[in-house]
Design an enzyme around this catalytic site. Structure first.
Site, PDB file in Angstrom:
ATOM      1  N   CYS A 135      13.257   7.753 -10.545  1.00  0.00           N
ATOM      2  CA  CYS A 135      12.204   8.232 -11.439  1.00  0.00           C
ATOM      3  C   CYS A 135      11.330   9.214 -10.671  1.00  0.00           C
ATOM      4  O   CYS A 135      11.002   8.971  -9.500  1.00  0.00           O
ATOM      5  CB  CYS A 135      11.376   7.038 -11.904  1.00  0.00           C
ATOM      6  N   HIS A 178      15.175   4.797 -20.445  1.00  0.00           N
ATOM      7  CA  HIS A 178      14.245   4.968 -19.322  1.00  0.00           C
ATOM      8  C   HIS A 178      12.977   5.707 -19.778  1.00  0.00           C
ATOM      9  O   HIS A 178      11.858   5.268 -19.498  1.00  0.00           O
ATOM     10  CB  HIS A 178      14.962   5.741 -18.204  1.00  0.00           C
ATOM     11  N   GLU A 179      13.149   6.802 -20.516  1.00  0.00           N
ATOM     12  CA  GLU A 179      11.998   7.637 -20.911  1.00  0.00           C
ATOM     13  C   GLU A 179      11.121   6.949 -21.962  1.00  0.00           C
ATOM     14  O   GLU A 179       9.902   7.056 -21.903  1.00  0.00           O
ATOM     15  CB  GLU A 179      12.460   9.013 -21.406  1.00  0.00           C
ATOM     16  N   HIS A 182       8.674   4.554 -20.476  1.00  0.00           N
ATOM     17  CA  HIS A 182       7.457   5.177 -19.932  1.00  0.00           C
ATOM     18  C   HIS A 182       6.324   5.167 -20.960  1.00  0.00           C
ATOM     19  O   HIS A 182       5.159   5.037 -20.606  1.00  0.00           O
ATOM     20  CB  HIS A 182       7.726   6.635 -19.536  1.00  0.00           C
TER      21      HIS A 182
HETATM   22 NI    NI Z   1      10.897   7.843 -14.998  1.00  0.00          NI
END
Ligand code: NI
Length: 192
Positions: A135, A178-179, A182
């Site tokens: 990341c 993953h995004e 966030h």
């Molecule tokens: Ni990330």
């Protein structure tokens, strides 16, 4: 009586803020479309606290505004910059708590980066695979994370402002997982 009026005004202001780009956000976004933004890192205490916050929805008005258009350009410049060289980026990583991500579409010809507003994963397959993840906000680290092999994503296309639903599989589906994490203040390092 005066107190009540102030409270109502305060509430109205609050609602308005949620739906528009604030002055502080405008300042951070700036006007230089092709300049790299600072990526927040977990190694910095202030950054780390912000990366743990929940982002807010972006309204159609915000999406069609100049600052959001500049933000998308700058996020793209940032994620593709040689010092970052990422495959995806979420707005909170550049300090803007918006539900907005960019993902490199490895499942499309020329593997373009595309933007997604208010993305929501409405289905995750039970079949998972473990893969290596890093990341931009977690320097010098990688980890093995288990993610669903396929997902269904609902989002608003920032260009057309239309809501769309799409099935995504493989590595691109991993990037979406993953995004979108966030946006909920979740980092991949929470997952192993
Ligand atoms: Ni990330």
């Amino acid at each position: 009586m005066q107190k009540t009026i102030l409270a109502v005004l305060g509430l109205l202001l609050c609602v308005a803020c949620g739906n528009t780009v604030t002055r502080a956000e405008r300042k951070l976004i700036g006007s230089q479309r092709d300049s790299v933004m600072r990526v927040l890192k977990v190694t910095d205490r202030e950054d780390s606290l912000l990366l743990r916050k929940t982002s807010r929805e972006v309204s159609p008005e915000m999406l069609s505004s100049e600052p959001l258009s500049i933000l998308c350009s700058r996020m793209l410049t940032t994620v593709t910059a040689p010092e970052n060289d990422g495959v995806g980026i979420a707005a909170p990583q550049v300090g803007l708590l918006y539900n907005l991500i960019a993902v490199q579409r490895f499942d499309k010809p020329q593997e373009p980066f595309e933007f997604y507003a208010n993305p929501k994963i409405t289905f995750r397959s039970e079949e998972c695979s473990v893969g290596r993840e890093g990341c931009l906000s977690v320097p010098d680290r990688y980890g093995m994370v288990s993610r669903s092999d396929s997902i269904v994503l609902e989002y608003v296309d920032p260009t057309t402002l239309q809501t769309r639903t799409e099935s995504v599989v493989g590595f691109t589906a991993v990037i979406f997982q993953h995004e979108t994490d966030h946006l909920a203040g979740v980092l991949y390092t929470d997952k192993y």
